[in-house]
Write an enzyme that holds these catalytic residues in place. Structure first.
Site, PDB file in Angstrom:
ATOM      1  N   GLU A 108      34.306  32.954  54.425  1.00  0.00           N
ATOM      2  CA  GLU A 108      35.146  31.959  55.093  1.00  0.00           C
ATOM      3  C   GLU A 108      35.863  31.110  54.050  1.00  0.00           C
ATOM      4  OE1 GLU A 108      34.491  28.288  58.299  1.00  0.00           O
ATOM      5  OE2 GLU A 108      33.054  29.944  58.198  1.00  0.00           O
ATOM      6  N   ASP A 110      38.097  27.579  54.122  1.00  0.00           N
ATOM      7  CA  ASP A 110      38.309  26.474  55.070  1.00  0.00           C
ATOM      8  C   ASP A 110      39.265  25.393  54.593  1.00  0.00           C
ATOM      9  OD1 ASP A 110      36.485  27.368  56.929  1.00  0.00           O
ATOM     10  OD2 ASP A 110      34.880  26.045  56.306  1.00  0.00           O
ATOM     11  N   GLU A 112      39.811  21.799  56.628  1.00  0.00           N
ATOM     12  CA  GLU A 112      39.491  20.973  57.788  1.00  0.00           C
ATOM     13  C   GLU A 112      40.070  19.582  57.547  1.00  0.00           C
ATOM     14  OE1 GLU A 112      35.456  22.625  59.844  1.00  0.00           O
ATOM     15  OE2 GLU A 112      35.173  21.368  58.065  1.00  0.00           O
TER      16      GLU A 112
END
Length: 297
Positions: A108, A110, A112
């Site tokens: 993953e 990311d 955010e």
């Protein structure tokens, strides 16, 4: 009556978003159609594709958030998307934009965006997971208001490194250090995901500031998704990774940070980084992760 008011507010926000996009020149909106690129996967109508696929909005209210995912999987890619984050009092909300593989040992990458009280800065939270293990957080403030206009957030993922960009400026690099035993995402194809959800148990000041539901619905806007990647389908990649071809369409496969890119990255990290796992000796009393001891991340 309350539901009616919420719906009217949501419709008004969508009209405003559409109006802002329509006043932009047509050339700035070319080349992206969300109807062809993504599926809205949850939210019971809170995610909307508008203006013939040029605009996507995600909304959050007390009942639910919303999200979408790409139709394609990629094994390496350069992903760019313009995002306008939730304005006003966005405390407790998280707008996520990330690549992720399937399975219990997933990879993953990311972005955010952690909301905050009106007037306080957003926090950009980044992380890299390999084989189900993350813990590689770096966090930043921004040098602009991400709610006033659209800005381009990019992920470069190639065999040499992962680079996070904002408006073309590198903010973070995660190098492939497999040669010294550090796992690197290279075998699991990933889809692009984005979502808007409530995380007021941790997102703003460690959960001290809760979501103000009187401000709902919260809405984030998306435009110009450009996914230039190696599409993975039925176990086969659309790219010839063993080729040394100079195909400009796949130039990102060998893209590196030049001296100017490194200078810009260091400027961001010096002036806007607010957390780096590689500096958190209290978190790692037995010693920092290996990649932190080998290079400055």
């Amino acid at each position: 009556m309350v539901a009616s008011c919420v719906n009217n507010n949501n419709d008004a926000l969508i009209v405003i978003v559409i109006t802002l996009f329509l006043i932009l020149p047509p050339s700035s909106m070319a080349g992206s159609n969300f109807n062809q690129q993504v599926d809205i996967t949850w939210g019971d109508g809170r995610g909307k594709i508008l203006n013939s696929g040029k605009i996507l909005t995600l909304s959050l209210d007390r009942a639910s958030g919303s999200g979408f995912q790409s139709k394609n999987q990629y094994l390496y890619g350069k992903i760019d998307m313009q995002i306008k984050l939730v304005p006003g009092n966005s405390a407790g909300t998280v707008t996520a934009y990330y690549l992720r593989s399937d399975g219990i040992s997933w990879d993953e990458i990311d972005f955010e965006f952690l909301g905050n009280l009106s007037g306080d800065p957003y926090v950009v939270h980044t992380n890299v997971y390999t084989q189900g293990t993350g813990g590689r957080e770096q966090q930043f403030y921004l040098w602009f208001d991400p709610t006033a206009n659209l800005h381009t957030y990019s992920i470069l993922w190639n065999p040499a490194h992962i680079v996070f960009y904002i408006d073309g400026r590198a903010i973070r690099e995660f190098k492939n250090l497999e040669g010294v035993g550090i796992p690197y995402p290279k075998n699991q194809p990933m889809k692009l995901y984005s979502s808007l959800w409530n995380a007021d148990d941790w997102a703003t000041r460690g959960g001290l500031v809760k979501t103000d539901w009187s401000q709902a619905p919260f809405t984030a806007s998306f435009r110009n998704l450009k996914a230039n990647g190696c599409v993975w389908s039925n176990g086969v990649s659309s790219c010839n990774l063993s080729s040394n071809s100079s195909d400009n369409n796949n130039s990102w496969l060998s893209q590196q940070l030049d001296s100017n890119g490194q200078r810009k990255l260091k400027w961001v990290q010096k002036n806007y980084m607010i957390y780096n796992y590689c500096s958190d000796i209290n978190r790692f009393p037995q010693g920092l992760p290996l990649e932190c001891t080998l290079l400055t991340t």
